[in-house]
Enzyme design. Structure first.
Site, PDB file in Angstrom:
ATOM      1  N   TYR A   1       3.618  -1.109 -13.826  1.00 42.08           N
ATOM      2  CA  TYR A   1       3.045  -0.586 -12.643  1.00 42.08           C
ATOM      3  C   TYR A   1       1.777  -1.779 -12.287  1.00 42.08           C
ATOM      4  CZ  TYR A   1      -0.646   2.448 -14.772  1.00 42.08           C
ATOM      5  OH  TYR A   1      -1.763   2.937 -15.681  1.00 42.08           O
ATOM      6  N   GLU A   2       1.534  -1.592 -11.052  1.00 41.68           N
ATOM      7  CA  GLU A   2       0.734  -2.359 -10.305  1.00 41.68           C
ATOM      8  C   GLU A   2       1.290  -4.048 -10.327  1.00 41.68           C
ATOM      9  OE1 GLU A   2      -1.437  -1.303  -8.450  1.00 41.68           O
ATOM     10  OE2 GLU A   2      -1.911   0.574  -9.509  1.00 41.68           O
ATOM     11  N   GLY A   3       2.450  -4.051 -10.141  1.00 38.71           N
ATOM     12  CA  GLY A   3       3.215  -5.401 -10.274  1.00 38.71           C
ATOM     13  C   GLY A   3       3.751  -5.516 -11.553  1.00 38.71           C
TER      14      GLY A   3
ATOM     15  N   GLN B   1       3.863 -10.720 -12.124  1.00 38.37           N
ATOM     16  CA  GLN B   1       2.526 -11.451 -12.103  1.00 38.37           C
ATOM     17  C   GLN B   1       2.625 -12.739 -12.751  1.00 38.37           C
ATOM     18  OE1 GLN B   1      -0.259  -9.541 -11.657  1.00 38.37           O
ATOM     19  NE2 GLN B   1       0.842  -7.799 -11.273  1.00 38.37           N
TER      20      GLN B   1
END
Lengths: 594, 594
Positions: free
Chosen positions: B439-441, B446
């Site tokens: 999650y969060e990319g 990334q």
């Protein structure tokens, strides 16, 4: 959404093209295992796995096993699927015709095992343990025990277990406390508690045959005082049917990270009636035989889960539309490109492929040598094969189980957030795969077995069974320029393995802890070189078939081999550096400072 | 059995010795954050985490969140613990005094975050999302929204969410379909469905403030037509108290692999009342600000779980008796030696230690630069810090989350079979840690952010903010022979990073897919070099204190640095080789052949 398709084309490639299947059919008892028959068996096995076992995998995980007052209920559908499994004679595929088995080569059986692990690892465990008990009893049991038990184990009508672990001992079986005393009938009464007993109690088979490690009253302390006993759940009556209930009971089952449909039992032996298998105090030898086979089985679990994870990831990567290719939109007609266009997704899929196809080749390689070991007419050939199997067993166990977990996790990563949700089914693969790195000897113990037992064995004879053919193959293939992208990286990695072997052998002589500290790195290095050898051989075959009808299949072999050489094999450099840096930083760290 | 002890000594080392804490106290608003106060805060935070949050971690996993007709109940004890958390003012530790916060440096807050993640990651998510919403609103909201919402978010009385993902879009937010239309009050009515919304509904706070990405009617297609809206669960009444229920509802919660005590919600917006945050169509900018902070928070989850896994493994390795040291029995008085004597177990424990202490140093490093970015009086200094934070954010997110999962799995491995059993509690760390890689990319995204955005930004300016200090430190420390075991490996790895950077920059210009194919390898290489830099610096400090009262503490720093250089840093060689082999094997593989 999820589906499983047995990789039959690749299995045929491994069985018939990478290796020479006529060597197998030339073995006594394997004459019937012609390529056609092997194909037919694989296709039937695929149907069973795809249609019966795979659909129960997800529900089995959700439902788990239930314990109630000593009875264990497997998840819905398992009982019916098991009935089909034994009805089809699958359990006895590689068992002896003397016991009603079909006597097929182990090499074929191992491919079927892969399919079972892909489709339903938890289900496969019940069957795998039964086959393990069959082999141990077949090798070490007296004729009376064999006659009574082997046909029922071969058919799968009765199932088997291995009862080793106790609360105070897992790896260190010398600490076993379970006692066996002579009873009035001249047999034995066993008393003690075993934990982590897979398939210790369940509702699939009409009897459960426990093979139990325990101590006789006069047993020497430690590992040399362990004997092996057969303890049936129901004592066979005069007709060989399950009769009186024995005093072995399931006290509870474990709530685990994964393989939830496999019952992991605490088993209490309360003067349970047992029979000695093999000689007194020689139980570890029998157990090691059983364990070595089991270790290969655990390796196959890693491969099986990696294969279903790979298939799931490829399917998802083709369907999931997200983002545009960074080198330019590829599907203008769609709201986004499928994620298979993204290089990092392709990297993950290729890593999966390089592992599964490499592992399948290695599994078949070792299985062939088990067939040769068990059936070759020439004693030297049997010995040579046994040596190689001994050497490669810990490598298969570790490298495949580590790979299975890694690949299952790559599958979750390809799925993104959806992979973390249980409904999608793929996070189960990682949870199931995790145990394979632990049981049948934790991976660190396997690495120690490799450096501590297998390397020095017979002055390096085991090792030469691997080094010589690899060196010979390199020598035979260095002159062909189109093979250079494969032979040269292999040769480089092989060189590292040879130097590291020398380093470990030397330093280990001075201080065994030195070899212990390097063992895990060394095993991985060995596994990578073995894969590289097999990938180079597969690339060569692929290059020879670039204009075939199936040119795409062969081109993919070559391309995957190239990926392996470019992107995976360089890990040998890091492992080599780590080994050569020595073990001071590990051994000298003060215990109190941890 | 399980316990957590906050690593306060190491936190003080990082805060005061590795870095100069007086630079922080010199910042406007940070004058009160003296070493004494920082110590006191850390000690109080440790008590909260050890005594309140950690005991709820295991039960929270077992119980999970419950959904009933739109209401979500958190596991037993969470509500009471949350009340204590906000009562203690912990949520506002680094929030502005203007909103009732305590204005402490982010560097301090990040250490508290680590403790919360170690003791109860799922609990920490509720708080972390609230702080994220606070920061986004503080940066982009109008004064009216800020005045109404920020004090309640700072206190934690109200909690926050980030509503990005929809069924058809995760990574690719350009595909968002949620619509926002003007309503009669001059505000907005939002309509759509969001999935995977952490803390979307729960019973901890009296109101939930959703920050939602949606499209205005006149929005351009794709990513440039996304706006950010604030949608409260309860519309504040004239006194700012939760009033009328808004039409945002939780349709269901997900059954997940881990973080089971964190409610992951499907949220339906049925003409839910919302307010625009920032400018129309500029929502992504605000969201990225929020996401960047969130990414560091996710990194801290990796570190937090690695730390509790490390502690658990060390404790178990000291207690579990199994086998004898292969270099000779160490505890004759015991039935076996504790497994901490075995080199391969020590290898695992040292890998854990090298990661956690290295990551803690890196977290504090980046947090300092966030403090400098936010508070330094000199604009150039602010810019320099922002550059470094931009560069290192994806590295922290990936390297820490990968590390967290790896270390959690090493802990299971140290526990052996017992680690696979849920009761022991350690397999939960791996299941919880797994989400941080997604999650969060997702981590692959990334890596793409690093090579695609951060490397080329401002002609390599971000990169120079890392390269220059590392080169300068190497230059300053090459002449001291006792530092050679640290400086030389660092210099070698740094050289690899520089060459790989050039290779990626060049090949990426020709074909962005080339950079994409190398991105994950490159990010790992970067992370290793960053760790090596910090470990070399820590080793130097350790060497300077070998005769202190706390000589053991410093000696362990030096020894762990040596382990990192010997056993972990060589991975840079493999990554370098893989990058330099180019991306042909990835890009050219035919899509149909996967």
């Amino acid at each position: 959404m999820a589906s499983y398709t047995a990789p039959l084309r690749d299995m045929r490639f491994i069985y018939n093209e990478l290796f020479d299947s006529s060597e197998i059919t030339a073995l006594p008892g394997c004459e019937d295992a012609t390529p056609d028959l092997v194909d037919a068996v694989l296709e039937e096995a695929a149907k069973l796995c795809q249609n019966e076992l795979f659909p129960l995998n997800r529900t089995g995980d959700e439902e788990g096993c239930q314990w109630d007052n000593g009875e264990v209920t497997t998840p819905a559908g398992f009982k019916e699927a098991y009935a089909k499994y034994i009805e089809g004679g699958w359990n006895g595929l590689a068992c002896s015709p003397d016991h009603g088995g079909q006597g097929m080569p182990g090499t074929l059986n191992v491919l079927v095992e892969e399919m079972m692990c892909s489709s339903n690892m938890a289900f496969g465990m019940y069957a795998g343990l039964t086959r393990g008990a069959y082999r141990a009893l077949n090798t070490f049991g007296c004729n009376k025990l064999k006659a009574l038990y082997l046909p029922r184990l071969a058919s799968g009508e009765w199932s088997g277990t291995m009862c080793l672990t106790e609360p105070q001992c897992g790896t260190d079986l010398g600490l076993i406390r379970t006692q066996a005393e002579h009873d009035d009938d001249g047999n034995y009464a066993l008393r003690g508690t075993k934990i982590f007993i897979s398939a210790g109690e369940h509702d699939l088979s009409s009897n459960i045959i426990h093979l139990v490690l325990a101590r006789l009253p006069d047993a020497p302390a430690g590992i040399k005082g362990i004997s092996l006993f057969l303890v049936p759940k129901f004592l066979p009556d005069e007709n060989g049917e399950p009769g009186q209930r024995n005093t072995v009971t399931c006290a509870s089952i474990e709530n685990k990270m994964g393989i939830k449909a496999s019952a992991t039992c605490v088993m209490n032996f309360d003067d349970a009636k047992g029979w000695l298998v093999g000689e007194p105090h020689k139980g570890m030898r029998a157990m090691f035989t059983m364990m070595n086979d089991a270790r290969l089985g655990v390796g196959m679990q890693g491969l099986g889960l990696a294969e279903i994870a790979r298939q799931s990831a490829v399917e998802y990567a083709r369907e999931r539309l997200q983002g545009r290719s960074i080198s330019g939109t590829q599907h203008e007609d769609k709201p986004a490109d499928p994620i298979i266009v993204h290089p990092d997704v392709r990297r993950m899929l290729l890593t999966m492929r390089a592992f599964t196809e490499g592992a399948r080749a290695m599994a078949a390689w070792i299985a062939r040598h088990i067939d040769l070991r068990d059936r070759a007419t020439d004693a030297d050939a049997r010995q040579a094969s046994d040596d190689l199997v001994q050497l490669l067993t810990p490598i298969v166990k570790v490298y495949f189980s580590d790979g299975g977990f890694e690949i299952a996790n790559l599958c979750i990563q390809v799925y993104g957030g959806h992979g973390y949700i249980r409904d999608t089914g793929v996070e189960q693969y990682a949870r199931d795969a995790r145990i394979a790195q632990i049981y049948e000897g934790a991976n660190g113990i396997q690495a120690l077995d490799l450096v501590g037992r297998k390397l020095p064995a017979h002055m390096g004879r085991y090792l030469r069974r691997f080094f010589h053919p690899v060196q010979a193959w390199i020598d035979d293939n260095t002159t062909q320029p189109e093979l250079h992208p494969f032979v040269l990286p292999l040769a480089k990695a092989f060189g590292r393995l040879q130097i590291a072997t020398g380093q470990i052998a030397q330093s280990g002589l001075k201080n065994p802890d030195e070899a212990g500290a390097a063992s895990t790195d060394y095993l991985k290095l060995f596994g990578l070189v073995a894969f590289a050898y097999l990938w180079a051989r597969m690339a060569k075959i692929g290059l020879d078939h670039q204009t075939d009808d199936e040119a795409d299949f062969y081109a993919a072999k070559v391309a995957t081999a190239k990926y392996f050489m470019d992107k995976i094999l360089p890990q040998t450099g890091a492992l080599f550096s780590s080994i050569m840096a020595g073990s001071g930083s590990i051994i000298d760290f003060p215990e109190a400072s941890f």
